[in-house]
Design a protein around this motif. Structure first.
Motif, PDB file in Angstrom:
ATOM      1  N   TRP B 167      40.467  53.631 -38.841  1.00  0.00           N
ATOM      2  CA  TRP B 167      41.521  52.890 -39.150  1.00  0.00           C
ATOM      3  C   TRP B 167      41.441  51.527 -38.183  1.00  0.00           C
ATOM      4  O   TRP B 167      42.132  50.457 -38.622  1.00  0.00           O
ATOM      5  CB  TRP B 167      42.656  53.808 -38.787  1.00  0.00           C
ATOM      6  N   GLY B 168      40.831  51.653 -37.410  1.00  0.00           N
ATOM      7  CA  GLY B 168      40.561  50.308 -36.425  1.00  0.00           C
ATOM      8  C   GLY B 168      39.918  49.331 -37.365  1.00  0.00           C
ATOM      9  O   GLY B 168      40.433  48.130 -37.359  1.00  0.00           O
ATOM     10  N   LYS B 169      38.998  49.644 -38.013  1.00  0.00           N
ATOM     11  CA  LYS B 169      38.252  48.998 -38.882  1.00  0.00           C
ATOM     12  C   LYS B 169      39.004  48.273 -40.035  1.00  0.00           C
ATOM     13  O   LYS B 169      38.953  47.202 -40.491  1.00  0.00           O
ATOM     14  CB  LYS B 169      36.946  49.503 -39.467  1.00  0.00           C
ATOM     15  N   ALA B 170      39.683  49.327 -40.640  1.00  0.00           N
ATOM     16  CA  ALA B 170      40.679  49.126 -41.373  1.00  0.00           C
ATOM     17  C   ALA B 170      41.689  47.905 -41.045  1.00  0.00           C
ATOM     18  O   ALA B 170      42.058  47.053 -41.816  1.00  0.00           O
ATOM     19  CB  ALA B 170      41.489  50.203 -42.148  1.00  0.00           C
ATOM     20  N   ILE B 171      42.139  48.140 -39.842  1.00  0.00           N
ATOM     21  CA  ILE B 171      43.041  47.188 -39.409  1.00  0.00           C
ATOM     22  C   ILE B 171      42.438  45.911 -39.225  1.00  0.00           C
ATOM     23  O   ILE B 171      42.992  44.749 -39.857  1.00  0.00           O
ATOM     24  CB  ILE B 171      43.627  47.821 -37.964  1.00  0.00           C
ATOM     25  N   ARG B 172      41.327  45.684 -38.857  1.00  0.00           N
ATOM     26  CA  ARG B 172      40.511  44.338 -38.880  1.00  0.00           C
ATOM     27  C   ARG B 172      40.350  43.954 -40.086  1.00  0.00           C
ATOM     28  O   ARG B 172      40.483  42.511 -40.304  1.00  0.00           O
ATOM     29  CB  ARG B 172      39.378  44.410 -38.076  1.00  0.00           C
ATOM     30  N   ALA B 173      39.983  44.683 -41.090  1.00  0.00           N
ATOM     31  CA  ALA B 173      39.828  44.154 -42.501  1.00  0.00           C
ATOM     32  C   ALA B 173      41.169  43.806 -43.080  1.00  0.00           C
ATOM     33  O   ALA B 173      40.992  42.575 -43.689  1.00  0.00           O
ATOM     34  CB  ALA B 173      39.284  45.211 -43.363  1.00  0.00           C
ATOM     35  N   THR B 174      42.173  44.340 -42.750  1.00  0.00           N
ATOM     36  CA  THR B 174      43.488  43.913 -43.308  1.00  0.00           C
ATOM     37  C   THR B 174      43.823  42.550 -42.855  1.00  0.00           C
ATOM     38  O   THR B 174      44.320  41.628 -43.343  1.00  0.00           O
ATOM     39  CB  THR B 174      44.583  44.833 -43.002  1.00  0.00           C
ATOM     40  N   ALA B 175      43.629  42.339 -41.430  1.00  0.00           N
ATOM     41  CA  ALA B 175      43.657  41.161 -40.876  1.00  0.00           C
ATOM     42  C   ALA B 175      42.969  39.992 -41.584  1.00  0.00           C
ATOM     43  O   ALA B 175      43.628  38.903 -41.716  1.00  0.00           O
ATOM     44  CB  ALA B 175      43.441  41.055 -39.397  1.00  0.00           C
ATOM     45  N   GLU B 176      41.585  40.068 -41.847  1.00  0.00           N
ATOM     46  CA  GLU B 176      41.031  39.238 -42.446  1.00  0.00           C
ATOM     47  C   GLU B 176      41.439  38.695 -43.881  1.00  0.00           C
ATOM     48  O   GLU B 176      41.566  37.673 -44.393  1.00  0.00           O
ATOM     49  CB  GLU B 176      39.693  39.454 -42.762  1.00  0.00           C
ATOM     50  N   ASP B 177      41.591  39.775 -44.751  1.00  0.00           N
ATOM     51  CA  ASP B 177      41.958  39.495 -46.063  1.00  0.00           C
ATOM     52  C   ASP B 177      42.736  40.893 -46.679  1.00  0.00           C
ATOM     53  O   ASP B 177      41.917  41.773 -46.898  1.00  0.00           O
ATOM     54  CB  ASP B 177      40.877  39.329 -46.916  1.00  0.00           C
ATOM     55  N   TRP B 178      43.853  40.899 -46.708  1.00  0.00           N
ATOM     56  CA  TRP B 178      44.608  42.254 -46.824  1.00  0.00           C
ATOM     57  C   TRP B 178      44.523  42.404 -48.437  1.00  0.00           C
ATOM     58  O   TRP B 178      44.426  43.739 -48.857  1.00  0.00           O
ATOM     59  CB  TRP B 178      46.181  42.075 -46.645  1.00  0.00           C
ATOM     60  N   GLN B 179      44.225  41.574 -49.313  1.00  0.00           N
ATOM     61  CA  GLN B 179      44.063  42.144 -50.715  1.00  0.00           C
ATOM     62  C   GLN B 179      42.473  42.494 -50.844  1.00  0.00           C
ATOM     63  O   GLN B 179      42.620  43.588 -51.593  1.00  0.00           O
ATOM     64  CB  GLN B 179      44.285  40.559 -51.799  1.00  0.00           C
ATOM     65  N   ALA B 180      41.692  41.955 -50.175  1.00  0.00           N
ATOM     66  CA  ALA B 180      40.485  42.725 -50.532  1.00  0.00           C
ATOM     67  C   ALA B 180      40.442  43.934 -49.616  1.00  0.00           C
ATOM     68  O   ALA B 180      39.627  44.810 -50.112  1.00  0.00           O
ATOM     69  CB  ALA B 180      39.262  41.825 -49.471  1.00  0.00           C
ATOM     70  N   ALA B 181      41.044  44.255 -48.706  1.00  0.00           N
ATOM     71  CA  ALA B 181      41.316  45.425 -47.899  1.00  0.00           C
ATOM     72  C   ALA B 181      41.795  46.375 -49.063  1.00  0.00           C
ATOM     73  O   ALA B 181      41.532  47.424 -49.329  1.00  0.00           O
ATOM     74  CB  ALA B 181      42.120  45.285 -46.800  1.00  0.00           C
ATOM     75  N   LEU B 182      43.080  46.011 -49.652  1.00  0.00           N
ATOM     76  CA  LEU B 182      43.306  47.059 -50.746  1.00  0.00           C
ATOM     77  C   LEU B 182      42.468  47.179 -51.840  1.00  0.00           C
ATOM     78  O   LEU B 182      42.258  48.534 -52.223  1.00  0.00           O
ATOM     79  CB  LEU B 182      44.684  46.441 -51.599  1.00  0.00           C
ATOM     80  N   LEU B 183      41.770  46.184 -52.185  1.00  0.00           N
ATOM     81  CA  LEU B 183      40.622  46.454 -53.239  1.00  0.00           C
ATOM     82  C   LEU B 183      39.534  47.539 -52.785  1.00  0.00           C
ATOM     83  O   LEU B 183      38.852  48.005 -53.592  1.00  0.00           O
ATOM     84  CB  LEU B 183      40.113  45.213 -53.598  1.00  0.00           C
ATOM     85  N   THR B 184      39.491  47.567 -51.355  1.00  0.00           N
ATOM     86  CA  THR B 184      38.164  48.505 -50.715  1.00  0.00           C
ATOM     87  C   THR B 184      39.102  49.940 -50.638  1.00  0.00           C
ATOM     88  O   THR B 184      38.525  50.752 -50.284  1.00  0.00           O
ATOM     89  CB  THR B 184      38.004  47.999 -49.342  1.00  0.00           C
ATOM     90  N   GLY B 185      40.226  50.016 -51.095  1.00  0.00           N
ATOM     91  CA  GLY B 185      40.855  51.197 -50.812  1.00  0.00           C
ATOM     92  C   GLY B 185      41.745  51.622 -49.840  1.00  0.00           C
ATOM     93  O   GLY B 185      42.097  52.645 -49.406  1.00  0.00           O
TER      94      GLY B 185
END
Lengths: 239, 288, 311
Positions: B167-185
């Protein structure tokens, strides 16, 4: 597998899609063609859950996707490789791929997923610790496709994968998509590079000004005079 | 010369707390794009939680962290569900503006609440141990040194959490691009919740250390929000370690300016640096 | 949330001015010092809120350093007045200084947008407050002859005139081309720039007007208090008060800040318990609710209620 019926989509007051109806069957490769601004990205975003449609239905394997949040749609087996890749630039190739397997459906098969992606794109294995930001456009596209593959999709959607990629690499990417399809993944491909798209796809639709303007087998569309004039003229071809 | 060095060391010691205070704000701003200007009040509440934990339960002040941090995490969850979870529904620009305003109202309300509950008096946690050790000819207060080390450990832990935890990585991903994060699941709302809770937890920890080494009162909120803001702007977003270093820099800069211009001007240097960096280089010194 | 100054706003302006005119009779009708002091505070708050409203409501920027201009106006006016200048000069120099300072930092400040402008101005305000607090740490007290000659009613009428001026200023601004341009910036700065509206120039004009009024209010404050610490006039609570009053009343409207100011001061008077600023707890919570649910403030709430009752 994927059924879209009478889809309407808009951004604020601007209507982008009107009454779009199309389908993608299991094991198929279907292309969506059309000029800039026709609404192709909007369509993909609506299917993937980034945009709520104003009317119509999106059904995947019989289930209505309309109310689902985007990450849950990934969980259903539908993955989108967005326009411009949208990778996590500050993270490595490996981390990007790993995040692709974030959804519960993919967690168990993460190791197998890595194997599959590295087999398809051996280049990525060598660069797996590299920051994605430092990769070339073609390599980033591979990571983007790989990331979507890691979610173990039944249907893979791609928004303009050939955009900004050298022609040699475009052929390579299309070949990879064919291989992915042979392995059992359906592919829905939005492309402006019509020859590449029609060379790969079984069927295709044409989207113009938010409406479906034509459809048919890829081979038939290649011969269609309207298509040839509009999309295969010297200005439209990027080869 | 020795006096200056002494002052700089003290500045370094409080700088660690500035860094810890800023880390929470930076995490929340970087991930949720929400500027919670009540962050200082959350630090203040952490200080009070620590104070009362020690006063009522007789725990060792540093051990109270084990109680205060989980409580702060829970408070963060509550604040997200009850308040900031609604702010993130808007687009980024509106989010920042609304969160600024809401944080402002929240800060006022929490300040008034604190005065109502505990009066405006300053509270300080007295440790049964004290004194200083001599390092390189300088006298370093033990309690404040311990606080610095704990702050460093917490920042280090946070860094590891973001680097290794799923979830730490997920948090970093969300910080960079939340839409891409959503698309990643990634369930982006869950990432937001976690980031906000952790940010509040860090604030609680900072507050505890502040009330141990220094003091707490209802009015420290604005002061600490400003300190955190200054460090975030100095260090930029994206790196927790960079933020910590930014805090140290501010602490030392303050000490240097106090030595040069006199005690009362300690505050001004940070604020001036802040305004200058804002106007000249909004990305900060370390930020991307 | 555009509020074209049509008939509605103009009617409100007249109504408020009418009420203010009535209030001119207060010192005669109710010659009690505590009442006059109370209404004085309301009048000063109206000016403070309206002045803040100009930049926030009409130019769309949240200025968290508003207290700096209030403080500068107070400082300059007080210094000149105690130094022997006639009060009129002192009261003119206050806003002049505030506006000058605003224009000096304005171009740089407006390079920041949104939240950055807000926290940047907050920092600026704190810099001034800390510096003044260090340089002028002693309390400022009026000389005995001045105290002997102190007339509360003079201060009262000054505040009354200033409140009326602030209402008129906002009314005129809202209806003017300048005002419409400002509102265009507030809605969408890029679009406005693209259609030829000079954003920076308009923002600077708004800032000048806003800080001028704030400086005047500061001058009246300096004229009113017998003794106070100079740094107190730079305290961020003046900014926060203005923010609260304006938002709760209805930012960007003419009558919103007036409503908010009245409500705020009345609540503060009757709800403040001993040392606790209990009214801040209520207003803080109310503020949050308004930002989330009712951005137009009480004015919007009243309009909805009226429509509900009518329709």
């Amino acid at each position: 597998m994927l059924e879209i019926r009478d889809l309407d989509a808009a951004y604020g007051d601007i209507r982008v899609l009107s009454g779009v109806t199309l389908s993608v069957g299991a094991g198929e490769i279907v292309a969506l063609l059309g000029p800039n601004g026709a609404g192709k990205t909007t369509l993909l975003n609506s299917i993937a859950g980034l945009l709520r449609p104003r009317a119509g239905a999106v059904r995947f394997e019989g289930e209505d996707l309309g109310a689902l949040h985007a990450h849950l749609i990934v969980e259903r087996g539908l993955a989108l490789v967005p326009e411009g890749r949208r990778l996590f630039g500050g993270m490595s190739v490996e981390e990007n791929l790993e995040l692709g397997a974030f959804a519960p459906r993919a967690r168990a098969t993460k190791a197998a997923g890595f194997e599959r992606v590295y087999a398809l794109f051996p280049d990525l294995y060598q660069r797996r610790r590299q920051l994605v930001r430092s990769l070339s456009g073609g390599q980033q596209q591979m990571v983007a496709v790989g990331r979507a593959l890691m979610s173990n999709p039944k249907l893979l959607m791609l928004d303009e994968p050939s955009l900004g990629i050298a022609p040699r690499l475009v052929r390579s990417i299309m070949a990879s998509l064919a291989a992915i399809n042979r392995a059992g993944v359906a592919v829905f491909l939005v492309e402006q590079n019509v020859p590449a798209a029609l060379g790969l796809a079984h069927r295709a639709y044409v989207l113009e000004s938010g409406r479906i303007a034509g459809q048919g087998a890829a081979a038939d569309l290649l011969r269609d005079p309207h298509i040839r004039r509009a999309y295969l003229g010297p200005l439209a071809v990027r080869e | 010369m020795n006096i200056l060095a002494q002052q700089l060391v003290l500045g370094l010691l409080i700088g660690g707390l500035y860094g810890l205070a800023a880390a929470g704000l930076s995490l929340v701003f970087g991930v949720l794009k929400v500027l919670n200007v009540a962050h200082g009040e959350l630090i203040m509440l952490g200080g009070y939680a620590a104070f009362w934990t020690v006063a009522l339960l007789g725990l060792d002040p540093f051990v109270s962290l084990l109680l205060v941090v989980p409580l702060s995490l829970l408070l963060g969850v509550g604040l997200y569900w009850g308040l900031f979870g609604f702010v993130v529904r808007a687009d980024e620009e509106t989010r920042i503006k609304n969160s600024l305003l809401i944080g402002f109202g929240l800060g006022l309300a929490l300040h008034a609440l604190a005065v109502l509950l505990w009066t405006a008096d300053e509270r300080s946690i007295v440790t049964p141990y004290g004194g200083s050790i001599r390092l390189a000819g300088l006298s370093v207060p033990i309690v404040r040194l311990a606080s610095l080390l704990i702050a460093l450990a917490l920042i280090g832990g946070l860094h590891l959490l973001l680097a290794r935890w799923r979830w730490g990585k997920a948090i970093r991903a969300t910080a960079e691009d939340w839409q891409a994060a959503l698309l990643t699941g990634i369930d982006v709302r869950r990432a937001y919740l976690l980031a906000f809770a952790i940010g509040t937890g860090l604030a609680g920890a900072a507050g505890t250390l502040v009330s141990i080494g220094y003091s707490t009162s209802p009015s420290i909120g604005l002061e600490w929000t400003l300190k955190a803001l200054i460090v975030v702007v100095l260090a930029g977003l994206g790196s927790m370690l960079g933020t910590f270093v930014g805090g140290l820099v501010l602490g030392v800069a303050e000490a240097a300016s106090a030595a040069a211009f006199g005690g009362p001007y300690r505050e001004v240097v940070g604020l001036v640096l802040f305004v200058v960096v804002l106007v000249v280089r909004p990305r900060g010194l370390f930020g991307r | 949330m555009t509020h074209p100054a049509g008939g509605g706003e103009r009617r409100w302006a007249l109504a408020i001015l009418g009420a203010l005119a009535l209030l001119a009779l207060l010192p005669v009708a109710v010659p009690r010092e505590d009442v006059i002091n109370f209404v004085f505070l309301i009048l000063l708050s109206i000016t403070l809120a309206q002045s803040w409203n100009i930049v926030a409501g009409y130019a769309g920027q949240v200025n968290l350093g508003h207290a700096a201009f209030f403080g500068l106006g107070a400082l300059v006016a007080r210094t000149l007045w105690i130094g022997g200048s006639p009060i009129a000069l002192a009261l003119a120099a206050g806003p002049a200084t505030a506006t000058l300072f605003a224009l000096l930092i304005g171009a740089a400040a407006f390079r920041l947008r949104g939240a950055y402008f807000a926290i940047g101005t907050l920092a600026l305000g704190e810099i001034l407050r800390t510096t003044v607090g260090n340089v002028l740490a002693e309390i400022s007290t009026l000389p005995t002859e001045t105290i002997a000659a102190y007339r509360l009613t003079h201060r009262y009428y000054l505040a009354l005139a200033l409140a009326a001026l602030s209402v008129v200023a906002v009314a005129v601004l809202a209806g003017s081309r300048l005002g419409l341009g400002m509102q265009a910036i507030r809605e969408d700065e890029e679009a406005a720039e693209a259609s030829g509206v000079g954003a920076l120039r308009l923002k600077l004009i708004a800032l000048a007007l806003s800080t001028g009024l704030a400086g005047l209010a500061g001058g009246v404050f300096a004229f009113y208090h017998i003794s106070y610490y100079p740094a107190h006039a730079f305290s961020p609570h003046w900014t926060f008060d203005a923010l609260l009053m304006t938002f709760i009343g209805g930012v960007g409207t003419l009558h919103g800040p007036v409503l908010g100011a009245v409500l705020y001061v009345v609540l503060k008077e009757y709800v403040a318990l001993r040392w606790v600023d209990f009214h801040l707890l209520i207003f803080g919570a109310l503020f949050i609710a308004i930002v989330l649910l009712l951005p137009g403030g009480l004015v919007q709430a009243a309009e909805r209620a009226r429509r509900l009752l009518a329709g």
